[in-house]
Design a protein around this motif. Structure first.
Motif, short mmCIF file in Angstrom:
data_model
loop_
_atom_site.label_atom_id
_atom_site.label_comp_id
_atom_site.label_asym_id
_atom_site.label_seq_id
_atom_site.Cartn_x
_atom_site.Cartn_y
_atom_site.Cartn_z
N ILE A 252 7.65 3.32 10.85
CA ILE A 252 6.22 3.79 10.86
C ILE A 252 6.12 5.17 11.12
O ILE A 252 5.38 5.73 10.12
CB ILE A 252 5.30 2.89 11.90
CG1 ILE A 252 5.36 1.57 11.55
CG2 ILE A 252 4.00 3.27 11.91
CD1 ILE A 252 4.73 0.57 12.62
N ARG A 312 -0.86 4.52 9.37
CA ARG A 312 -0.24 3.96 10.41
C ARG A 312 -0.75 2.63 11.00
O ARG A 312 0.07 1.70 11.41
CB ARG A 312 -0.27 4.94 11.72
CG ARG A 312 0.62 4.61 12.98
CD ARG A 312 0.77 5.56 14.05
NE ARG A 312 -0.37 5.41 14.90
CZ ARG A 312 -1.28 6.71 14.63
NH1 ARG A 312 -0.83 7.70 13.92
NH2 ARG A 312 -2.17 6.97 15.33
N TRP A 313 -2.07 2.66 11.20
CA TRP A 313 -2.75 1.33 11.69
C TRP A 313 -2.35 0.05 10.72
O TRP A 313 -2.18 -0.97 11.00
CB TRP A 313 -4.31 1.42 11.79
CG TRP A 313 -4.49 2.40 12.78
CD1 TRP A 313 -3.77 2.89 14.05
CD2 TRP A 313 -5.74 3.02 13.28
NE1 TRP A 313 -4.32 3.75 14.80
CE2 TRP A 313 -5.69 4.09 14.36
CE3 TRP A 313 -7.08 3.12 12.64
CZ2 TRP A 313 -6.76 5.00 14.90
CZ3 TRP A 313 -8.02 3.91 13.18
CH2 TRP A 313 -7.71 4.80 14.08
N GLN A 316 1.15 -0.97 11.14
CA GLN A 316 1.38 -1.71 12.41
C GLN A 316 0.85 -3.17 12.10
O GLN A 316 1.29 -4.19 12.68
CB GLN A 316 0.44 -0.95 13.37
CG GLN A 316 1.24 0.28 14.11
CD GLN A 316 0.42 0.93 15.05
OE1 GLN A 316 -0.88 0.75 15.02
NE2 GLN A 316 0.69 1.95 15.57
N ALA A 320 4.76 -4.65 12.21
CA ALA A 320 5.53 -3.70 12.81
C ALA A 320 6.34 -4.29 14.05
O ALA A 320 5.40 -5.15 14.89
CB ALA A 320 4.91 -2.62 13.23
#
Length: 513
Positions: A252, A312-313, A316, A320
């Motif tokens: 990530i 990024r969220w 995730q 992730a």
């Protein structure tokens, strides 16, 4: 004004086509799109099983148990039709978007270039077939109204051409409901006018005197005198940013770092266009062919750091595991879905205010703890207060909750109480003789409330009261049924309380501060 010779392209069931292309569904899959718990659109396979637009979801699923149900997204319709418009503009310029799935082009130029109106229509259908969109239809007539209904006319014919000057004759047998005004259509049918030919047979003066300017305009459409021009759209400026990763990245932090420069360019390009972005859509493609697609909102406007945080969220949330992903990421794309003029988001003359500081503080907490770490309460639909409370991540639009616009029998009138207890408190309600107040099946009280307690010990005088608002839920299920009565009581100090009688016991549910 002479009607413009117009070509109208119509893609039947476009909302279904858009969802099928995005989700990779089979062409013969029974699909229904839901808007407000009713069917907004359904595929041909679903219609064969008896599913119809406007039908309740449960009835549709009962008729077609294998029905695939998805929420209707208008933004998906528009976004998915953009490649179609671009393909048409490569074939013949000057496209006007009427609605997702339907567009219009002036017929004169393409007919001269391709050697006739039918030849131009064949080129148009070939362009869509090349995109994998089959079953589209073309109508050519005087004006967009007649051309669209020529394209929509039932039958196997994919190209239907109405000769010049023949629009009134073509429209004559069609029902007045095609005018798109249900109230007017109902009135006309009561007057014995059932077809567009009957309506066009009325004089212009009589129609104008009875139905006004809007009625006169609809009379002109029914008579084949559609004076609307075809206004070519201005292709939107490409503001999206795409980053390809070769080889694919499986961490990530690597993906977000690789996309940081693109995020800076994305915001800089918006600023150069004197725009800010309040909603974005992020598409993430993986090495295995999976696609993660999601829209993100912002309470004010996105910065480059906000865009990187959303990437990024989304990664995730896409699976992730510790520091890696289930499959390497090959491509990330960010698309502006909603933009606004930058002048509407400038800081005040004396700097930012309290709401900006609150926003930046909450956004900072989100960036450190994650998207779902900061929640705000939104009032939705339901009967009880806890049912109406919906927790939404900061900056997101409420989705998936109960619609507040629907009727909820037994719901409290406005305003809603300001303090709702997470766990209801035991309460006591007594009448003037000191007996506990009860409510029978008809909603009749055993006695008027005279005293009550919200802590189980201190009795307060009742200054005023109203109710009951009765909730009778799932009465057909013995194990899950519930019947409760709610009251609003005001104590001697003027403080209002919300009390509920449930299962023979009184509870304090909220307070009006």
């Amino acid at each position: 004004m002479t009607p413009t010779r117009t070509i109208v392209l119509w893609c039947p069931d476009w909302p279904i086509t858009a969802v099928a292309r995005v989700r990779g569904l089979a062409a013969d899959a029974p699909v229904a799109l839901i808007d407000g718990s009713v069917v907004f659109a359904c595929s041909a396979a679903a219609r064969v099983e008896g599913v119809r637009r406007g039908m309740r979801v449960r009835e549709a699923q009962a008729r077609c148990p294998q029905l695939l149900v998805f929420p209707y997204e208008q933004a998906l319709d528009i976004r998915s039709f953009e490649p179609v418009l671009e393909a048409i503009e490569q074939t013949m310029p000057g496209v006007q978007l009427l609605r997702p799935g339907t567009c219009a082009v002036r017929a004169r130029g393409p007919a001269r270039y391709y050697g006739g109106e039918e030849e131009a229509a064949l080129w148009l259908l070939d362009a869509l077939d090349g995109l994998g969109i089959h079953g589209s239809r073309v109508g050519i007539a005087d004006g967009p109204f007649t051309a669209e209904h020529a394209a929509r006319l039932p039958g196997r014919q994919r190209i239907r051409i109405v000769p010049e000057g023949g629009s009134a004759e073509f429209l004559a047998p069609m029902p007045v409901g095609l005018l798109g005004q249900p109230a007017l259509a109902t009135l006309l049918r009561r007057l014995g006018i059932h077809t567009l030919g009957d309506f066009s047979g009325l004089t212009v003066a009589d129609v104008g005197a009875r139905f006004g300017e809007s009625g006169a305009w609809l009379h002109a459409l029914a008579s084949g005198r559609d004076s609307r021009p075809v206004v070519a759209r201005t292709p939107p400026e490409q503001l999206d940013r795409v980053v390809e990763f070769e080889p694919p990245l499986d961490r990530i932090d690597q993906v977000t770092f690789g996309f940081r420069a693109a995020a800076d360019e994305f915001i800089a390009e918006l600023v150069r266009a004197k725009l800010v972005c309040t909603a974005i859509r992020i598409e993430v493609d993986s090495e295995s062919g999976d696609v993660s697609e999601r829209g993100w909102l912002h309470p004010r406007s996105f910065t480059a750091a906000d865009v990187v945080d959303r990437v990024r969220w989304q990664l995730q949330g896409a699976g992730a595991v510790d520091s890696g992903l289930g499959s390497g990421i090959t491509r990330v794309r960010v698309i502006p879905e909603s933009v606004d003029a930058i002048g509407n988001h400038e800081e005040g003359l004396w700097g930012t205010g309290l709401d900006e500081r609150i926003h930046h503080g909450l956004s900072r907490v989100q960036s450190m703890l994650g998207h779902g770490a900061v929640l705000t309460a939104v009032l939705g639909g339901g009967r009880t207060l806890l049912d109406r409370r919906t927790l939404v991540a900061w900056g997101d639009r409420p989705t998936g909750g109960r619609p507040s616009s629907q009727p909820w029998p037994g719901r409290l009138p406005t305003p809603a109480p300001s303090s709702v207890f997470e766990t209801p408190r035991p309460a006591i309600v007594l009448d003037a003789e000191g007996a506990a107040v009860d409510v029978d099946e008809r909603g009749t009280l055993s006695g008027a409330p005279a005293q009550f307690s919200t802590d189980g010990t201190t009795l307060l005088p009742v200054g005023a009261w109203t109710g009951p608002w009765t909730i009778d839920e799932r009465w057909w299920d013995v194990d899950d049924s519930r019947r409760a009565s709610r009251f609003q009581l005001v104590d001697g100090a003027g403080v209002a309380w919300l009390l509920v009688l449930d299962g023979g016991h009184w509870w304090a549910e909220a307070r009006y501060d």
